[in-house]
Design an enzyme around this catalytic site. Structure first.
Site, PDB file in Angstrom:
ATOM      1  N   ASP A 175       0.840  -1.207   0.000  1.00 48.07           N
ATOM      2  CA  ASP A 175       0.000   0.000   0.000  1.00 48.07           C
ATOM      3  C   ASP A 175       0.875   1.258   0.000  1.00 48.07           C
ATOM      4  OD1 ASP A 175      -2.369  -1.545   0.143  1.00 48.07           O
ATOM      5  OD2 ASP A 175      -2.089  -1.761   2.305  1.00 48.07           O
ATOM      6  N   HIS A 202      -5.518  -3.217   5.704  1.00 49.16           N
ATOM      7  CA  HIS A 202      -5.205  -3.630   4.335  1.00 49.16           C
ATOM      8  C   HIS A 202      -6.479  -4.125   3.648  1.00 49.16           C
ATOM      9  CE1 HIS A 202      -2.737  -4.922   0.997  1.00 49.16           C
ATOM     10  NE2 HIS A 202      -3.170  -6.166   1.102  1.00 49.16           N
TER      11      HIS A 202
HETATM   12  C1  LMR Z   1      -2.837  -6.843  -2.753  1.00 47.71           C
HETATM   13  O1  LMR Z   1      -2.923  -5.829  -2.055  1.00 47.71           O
HETATM   14  O2  LMR Z   1      -2.681  -6.791  -3.983  1.00 47.71           O
HETATM   15  C2  LMR Z   1      -2.900  -8.187  -2.083  1.00 47.71           C
HETATM   16  O3  LMR Z   1      -3.336  -8.030  -0.770  1.00 47.71           O
HETATM   17  C3  LMR Z   1      -3.713  -9.179  -2.829  1.00 47.71           C
HETATM   18  C4  LMR Z   1      -5.198  -8.883  -2.858  1.00 47.71           C
HETATM   19  O4  LMR Z   1      -5.993  -9.828  -2.897  1.00 47.71           O
HETATM   20  O5  LMR Z   1      -5.597  -7.728  -2.877  1.00 47.71           O
END
Ligand code: LMR
Length: 341
Positions: A175, A202
Site C-alpha cells: 500500500d 489492508h
Molecule cells: C494486494 O494488495 O494486492 C494483495 O493483498 C492481494 C489482494 O488480494 O488484494
C-alpha cells in the site's frame, strides 16, 4: 512523536540506501507457501537478499523443483526445502523471521474478507507451529485478509504463552509503495525520495493514505487527493480485474514484502533508523487493538510506533469509516483465534 516529524527526508534516505551491515548474514528465514503464484517470485527475490544466510522454503507440494531451480542461483542465501506438515517443524526451527503467505488468493468479485473462511484455519495451524518451533521469530503475515489474520495469530500466540506484540506484523508495504508511485508521478518528485504514510488496515475501505504527510511535501488540490486516494484504495482490485481469473497481484506484492523483510532483518542486525509501516498491535487509535502505521524497527522488532500524525479533514473523515470496518474484521479474527486455540 508524529510520523510527520520522524519521516524526515534523511530518515527516508537512510531507509532506502542502507548497505549490508555485515558480509556474513546470520538469519534463517522461512517462507510458508513458497510454491504458489506469490511464493515463487518472493522466493526468487529473497534468494537475492544479502541479509539471509538460509532460506527455508515450505509448501504442501512441489518444493523439490522450486528448491533445485533456486539453488542454481549464485547468491549467498542457502536453500532448504520442506514439504508437507510432517516437515513444518524442521522448516521453522532456527528461523529468526517467518514469512507467511500460504492460502487462497482472490478472484474477480471477491473481497479480501471473502478469503477468511478458507485461510483462517491455515493461518491458525501455521501460527501454532511457529509458536512451537520458533517462538522468538518475527512473524510477518501476508495471507489475506490481513486485518483479521493478524489478530487471529495473536490469539494463538497468546494461548501458547509466547505472544510478543513487537514480533507480529501484517505486511502492508504494498500500500505504501502504491501511494509512493502515484504521488511521485503526480508531483514529479523522484520516486526514491518519496514517502507517503498509509494508515489503518489492508482493505479498500480500511486503508487511508495520508497524502497530507507525504515527503517531500507538495500542496495537492482536493480533487487530486481524492483521485490519488481512490487509486491507492482500488489498486489491488484493479489488478484482480485485469488478471480476469488469474488471481491477484503477485509481483508487486513480492517486491514490497522483500523490502519489508529486508528492513526487519537489517533492524535485527542492529541497523538504526529503519522505518516501515505494518499492521501491528497498537494503541495508535483509541479502542482499536490493531492498526497499520509507520514503525521504528529495532533488534527486538517494533521499537516504537510512530503513530498516526496530523490528518487532514478529508483523511480524518475516511479514518472514521476505516476504523468501523477494521473493528469488525479484527473482532472476527480474534473470535476465530480464541475458538481455535
Ligand atoms: C494486494 O494488495 O494486492 C494483495 O493483498 C492481494 C489482494 O488480494 O488484494
Amino acid at each position: 512523536t508524529t510520523c510527520r516529524r520522524l519521516l524526515t527526508p534523511a530518515a527516508t534516505a537512510l531507509r532506502r540506501y542502507y548497505s549490508p551491515i555485515s558480509d556474513s548474514p546470520r538469519n534463517r528465514v522461512a517462507i510458508l507457501g513458497a510454491c504458489g503464484g506469490l511464493g515463487q517470485p518472493l522466493s526468487l527475490i529473497m534468494k537475492r537478499s544479502e541479509y539471509i544466510a538460509e532460506l527455508a522454503l515450505y509448501d504442501k507440494v512441489d518444493t523439490a523443483g522450486l528448491c533445485a531451480d533456486l539453488s542454481h542461483i549464485s547468491t549467498k542465501a542457502a536453500i532448504k526445502g520442506y514439504q508437507g506438515s510432517d516437515q513444518l517443524g524442521d522448516c521453522l526451527t532456527g528461523c529468526s523471521v517467518v514469512l507467511m503467505i500460504a492460502g487462497i488468493r482472490r478472484q474477480p468479485g471477491m473481497h479480501r474478507d471473502s478469503l477468511f473462511q478458507q485461510n483462517a484455519t491455515i493461518v491458525a495451524e501455521l501460527t501454532d507451529a511457529v509458536a512451537k518451533h520458533c517462538p522468538k521469530a518475527q512473524l510477518c503475515i501476508l495471507t489475506n485478509p490481513i486485518n483479521s489474520n493478524v489478530p487471529l495469530a495473536a490469539e494463538i500466540l497468546k494461548h501458547r504463552g509466547v505472544h510478543d506484540p513487537r514480533r507480529l506484523y501484517g505486511i502492508t508495504t504494498v500500500d505504501s509503495v502504491r501511494a509512493d508511485v502515484v504521488y511521485a508521478k503526480l508531483t514529479g518528485h523522484p520516486l526514491d525520495k518519496v514517502s507517503v504514510p498509509v494508515l489503518g488496515g489492508h482493505s479498500g475501505h480500511s486503508l487511508v493514505p495520508a497524502f497530507s504527510q507525504a515527503q517531500p511535501h507538495s500542496r495537492l488540490s482536493p480533487e487530486d487527493v481524492r483521485r490519488l486516494t481512490e487509486s491507492v484504495r482500488g489498486a489491488a482490485d484493479a489488478i484482480v480485474a485485469v488478471k480476469a481469473g488469474g488471481g491477484s497481484a503477485t509481483l508487486s506484492v513480492a517486491a514490497a514484502a522483500h523490502r519489508f523483510v529486508n528492513s526487519v532483518l537489517l533492524a535485527l542486525d542492529g541497523r538504526q533508523n529503519i522505518i516501515e509501516s505494518a499492521f501491528v498491535e497498537s494503541d495508535a487509535m483509541p479502542d482499536l487493538p490493531f492498526f497499520s502505521c509507520p514503525l521504528l524497527l529495532g533488534q527486538n522488532g517494533v521499537e516504537r510506533n510512530l503513530g498516526v500524525g496530523q490528518l487532514s479533514e478529508y483523511e480524518a473523515e475516511l479514518m472514521k469509516a476505516a476504523v468501523a470496518e477494521l473493528r469488525v474484521q479484527i473482532e472476527k479474527g480474534q473470535e476465530f483465534g480464541l475458538a481455535w486455540a
